[in-house]
Write a protein that holds these residues in place. Structure first.
Motif, PDB file in Angstrom:
ATOM      1  N   TRP A 167      -9.466   6.349  11.693  1.00  0.00           N
ATOM      2  CA  TRP A 167      -9.099   5.950  10.327  1.00  0.00           C
ATOM      3  C   TRP A 167      -7.649   5.501  10.268  1.00  0.00           C
ATOM      4  CZ3 TRP A 167      -5.120   8.414   7.952  1.00  0.00           C
ATOM      5  CH2 TRP A 167      -4.712   9.631   8.491  1.00  0.00           C
ATOM      6  N   LEU A 168      -6.789   6.071  11.122  1.00  0.00           N
ATOM      7  CA  LEU A 168      -5.382   5.672  11.144  1.00  0.00           C
ATOM      8  C   LEU A 168      -5.232   4.232  11.628  1.00  0.00           C
ATOM      9  CD1 LEU A 168      -2.415   6.518  10.795  1.00  0.00           C
ATOM     10  CD2 LEU A 168      -2.460   7.270  13.174  1.00  0.00           C
ATOM     11  N   HIS A 193      -7.564   1.903  11.404  1.00  0.00           N
ATOM     12  CA  HIS A 193      -8.088   1.050  10.327  1.00  0.00           C
ATOM     13  C   HIS A 193      -7.034   0.873   9.232  1.00  0.00           C
ATOM     14  CE1 HIS A 193     -12.227   0.244  11.381  1.00  0.00           C
ATOM     15  NE2 HIS A 193     -12.380   1.510  11.762  1.00  0.00           N
ATOM     16  N   GLY A 194      -6.365   1.959   8.863  1.00  0.00           N
ATOM     17  CA  GLY A 194      -5.321   1.879   7.837  1.00  0.00           C
ATOM     18  C   GLY A 194      -4.159   1.002   8.271  1.00  0.00           C
ATOM     19  N   LEU A 212      -5.231  -2.598   7.947  1.00  0.00           N
ATOM     20  CA  LEU A 212      -5.227  -3.036   6.544  1.00  0.00           C
ATOM     21  C   LEU A 212      -3.813  -3.260   6.037  1.00  0.00           C
ATOM     22  CD1 LEU A 212      -8.059  -0.824   5.025  1.00  0.00           C
ATOM     23  CD2 LEU A 212      -8.081  -3.297   5.417  1.00  0.00           C
ATOM     24  N   LEU A 213      -2.887  -2.394   6.421  1.00  0.00           N
ATOM     25  CA  LEU A 213      -1.488  -2.563   6.033  1.00  0.00           C
ATOM     26  C   LEU A 213      -0.907  -3.842   6.618  1.00  0.00           C
ATOM     27  CD1 LEU A 213       0.926  -1.254   4.551  1.00  0.00           C
ATOM     28  CD2 LEU A 213       1.506  -0.156   6.728  1.00  0.00           C
ATOM     29  N   TYR A 227      -2.343  -6.731   4.622  1.00  0.00           N
ATOM     30  CA  TYR A 227      -1.692  -6.776   3.318  1.00  0.00           C
ATOM     31  C   TYR A 227      -0.306  -7.422   3.435  1.00  0.00           C
ATOM     32  CZ  TYR A 227       0.721  -5.115  -0.866  1.00  0.00           C
ATOM     33  OH  TYR A 227       1.467  -5.047  -2.013  1.00  0.00           O
TER      34      TYR A 227
END
Length: 134
Positions: free
Chosen positions: A108-109, A111-112, A115-116, A119
């Protein structure tokens, strides 16, 4: 045991292919997993992006035909010499390491972080030039 044949074959296989350095890594890994030596795969990694037909045509226009032939020979022979050195390294179980890591899941880290990054890249496309957003 047939590296004397595999390494020059990688030169001949890499020459007509128009493959960039990042695209040649999965190809080389799959060749190693199929049984080719790491040294022969290294030859492919060096030769594929450096002396493909498209880049040799551009280099030939810049430095001439004789210098281009010398350039290609130095890269081909140098990559074969480095491939021999790679095979002399004490690498054991390279194929098992590569195959076990190929199926790892993404946390999940990660993936985050992706995404960051997306962005931030999107913001750089839409914000006016010269203005900083904190």
């Amino acid at each position: 045991g047939r590296d004397w044949l595999a390494m020059p074959a990688m030169v001949l296989i890499g020459f007509p292919m128009y493959v960039c350095s990042t695209a040649s890594i999965p190809i080389a890994l799959s060749l190693v997993l199929k049984g080719i030596s790491p040294g022969a795969a290294f030859v492919f990694l060096m030769v594929g992006p450096a002396i493909n037909a498209a880049s040799l045509a551009a280099v030939s226009k810049l430095i001439g035909l004789r210098a281009t032939i010398a350039y290609a020979l130095v890269i081909a022979l140098g990559s074969i010499a480095c491939g021999v050195l790679v095979n002399l390294l004490p690498i054991d179980g390279f194929g098992q390491v590569a195959s076990c890591c190929a199926g790892e899941s993404v946390s999940w880290l990660e993936h985050g972080a992706a995404l960051l990054l997306l962005y931030d890249a999107g913001l750089s496309l839409i914000r006016p030039k010269g203005k900083e957003i904190l």
